[in-house]
Scaffold this motif. Structure first.
Motif, short mmCIF file in Angstrom:
data_model
loop_
_atom_site.label_atom_id
_atom_site.label_comp_id
_atom_site.label_asym_id
_atom_site.label_seq_id
_atom_site.Cartn_x
_atom_site.Cartn_y
_atom_site.Cartn_z
N ASP A 8 0.83 -1.21 0.00
CA ASP A 8 0.00 0.00 0.00
C ASP A 8 0.87 1.26 0.00
OD1 ASP A 8 -2.27 -1.54 -0.02
OD2 ASP A 8 -2.66 -1.34 2.14
N ALA A 9 1.92 1.27 0.81
CA ALA A 9 2.82 2.44 0.87
C ALA A 9 3.51 2.66 -0.47
CB ALA A 9 3.84 2.26 1.98
N LEU A 10 4.02 1.58 -1.07
CA LEU A 10 4.68 1.72 -2.37
C LEU A 10 3.69 2.15 -3.45
CD1 LEU A 10 7.11 -1.33 -2.32
CD2 LEU A 10 7.71 1.10 -2.21
N ASN A 11 2.48 1.64 -3.41
CA ASN A 11 1.46 2.03 -4.40
C ASN A 11 1.10 3.50 -4.25
OD1 ASN A 11 1.40 -0.46 -5.64
ND2 ASN A 11 -0.28 -1.22 -4.37
N HIS A 12 1.06 3.99 -3.02
CA HIS A 12 0.79 5.40 -2.80
C HIS A 12 1.88 6.24 -3.48
CE1 HIS A 12 -0.64 9.03 -0.84
NE2 HIS A 12 0.62 9.26 -0.44
N LEU A 13 3.12 5.83 -3.31
CA LEU A 13 4.23 6.54 -3.95
C LEU A 13 4.17 6.40 -5.47
CD1 LEU A 13 7.17 5.67 -1.54
CD2 LEU A 13 5.95 7.84 -1.74
N LEU A 14 3.79 5.22 -5.96
CA LEU A 14 3.67 5.03 -7.41
C LEU A 14 2.62 5.96 -7.99
CD1 LEU A 14 3.86 1.13 -7.67
CD2 LEU A 14 5.56 2.76 -8.48
#
Length: 189
Positions: free
Chosen positions: A6-12
Motif C-alpha cells: 500500500d505504501a509503495l502504491n501510494h508513492l507510485l
C-alpha cells in the motif's frame, strides 16, 4: 506485507511515470529485503504492487543493508549501486530504478490533513531539518575520517598508497630483471 504494498502504491500514484515502467513486468514476483525487514510483492497489470502468495516463486530479489538505506536517504544521487540484485537482472534493475526514483510528496499528503499553508510550512521545516541532519552526518563522517587518518591511523592516506604502489611496481620490475639476469647466467654456465 500489505502495508508495504500500500505504501509503495501510494508513492507510485504520486509518481505517474513509475507505474509505466513496471507494467511490462506484470505477473512477476519481486522480493525486497532490508534485514530484518522484507516483502515479497507481485506486480499487477496496472504497474502497482500487491502482496504475493507465500508459495510464489520469486523472479528477482533486491537486497539493501540498513547502512546503504541510510546513505540513500542522505545522498540519493551518490547511492547508486548499493543494492544487491539477484534473479532476473532486467526485472530487478527496473524495479530498483523505480524504487530509487520514487519521491514522496509529503506536502500533498499533509495538505489533506492540516490544509495547504500549514502543510507547506511543515514541508519547508522538514526539508531544513533533513538538510541539517545530512550536513551533521557529513561533518561527523569528516571528523571520523580525520581521526582515523591522523590520530588513530586506521585508514591509509592516498599519498601512502601511491608510494606503496610505486614501491611494489619497482620491486616487481627489479625481480623481473633479476630473473632474466639469472636465466642468462645459468645459460652461460
Amino acid at each position: 506485507m500489505k502495508l508495504t504494498a500500500d505504501a509503495l502504491n501510494h508513492l507510485l500514484r504520486q509518481n505517474a511515470w513509475a507505474s509505466e515502467q513496471l507494467r511490462p513486468y506484470a505477473g512477476k514476483i519481486v522480493r525486497i529485503s532490508m534485514p530484518p525487514l522484507g516483502a515479497t510483492l507481485a506486480i499487477d497489470r496496472a504497474g502497482e504492487f500487491s502482496t504475493a502468495p507465500h508459495d510464489a516463486e520469486i523472479d528477482a530479489e533486491i537486497g539493501l543493508t540498513p547502512g546503504a538505506a541510510l546513505r540513500m536517504l542522505l545522498e540519493p544521487d551518490a547511492a547508486s549501486g548499493l543494492a544487491t540484485l539477484q534473479g532476473d537482472a532486467e526485472l530487478a534493475a527496473a524495479v530498483g530504478k523505480v524504487l530509487h526514483g520514487l519521491r514522496w510528496d509529503a506536502e500533498e499528503d499533509l495538505s489533506r490533513i492540516v490544509g495547504d499553508i500549514p502543510a507547506h510550512e511543515l514541508s519547508q521545516a522538514g526539508a531544513r531539518i533533513r538538510q541539517e541532519i545530512a550536513r551533521q552526518a557529513m561533518s561527523m563522517a569528516g571528523m571520523l575520517s580525520e581521526f582515523w587518518l591522523e590520530e588513530q591511523p586506521q585508514i591509509a592516506k592516498k599519498r601512502h598508497l601511491d608510494n606503496f604502489s610505486r614501491d611494489v611496481d619497482a620491486l616487481r620490475d627489479d625481480v623481473e630483471r633479476f630473473a632474466k639476469r639469472l636465466e642468462r647466467l645459468e645459460k652461460n654456465i
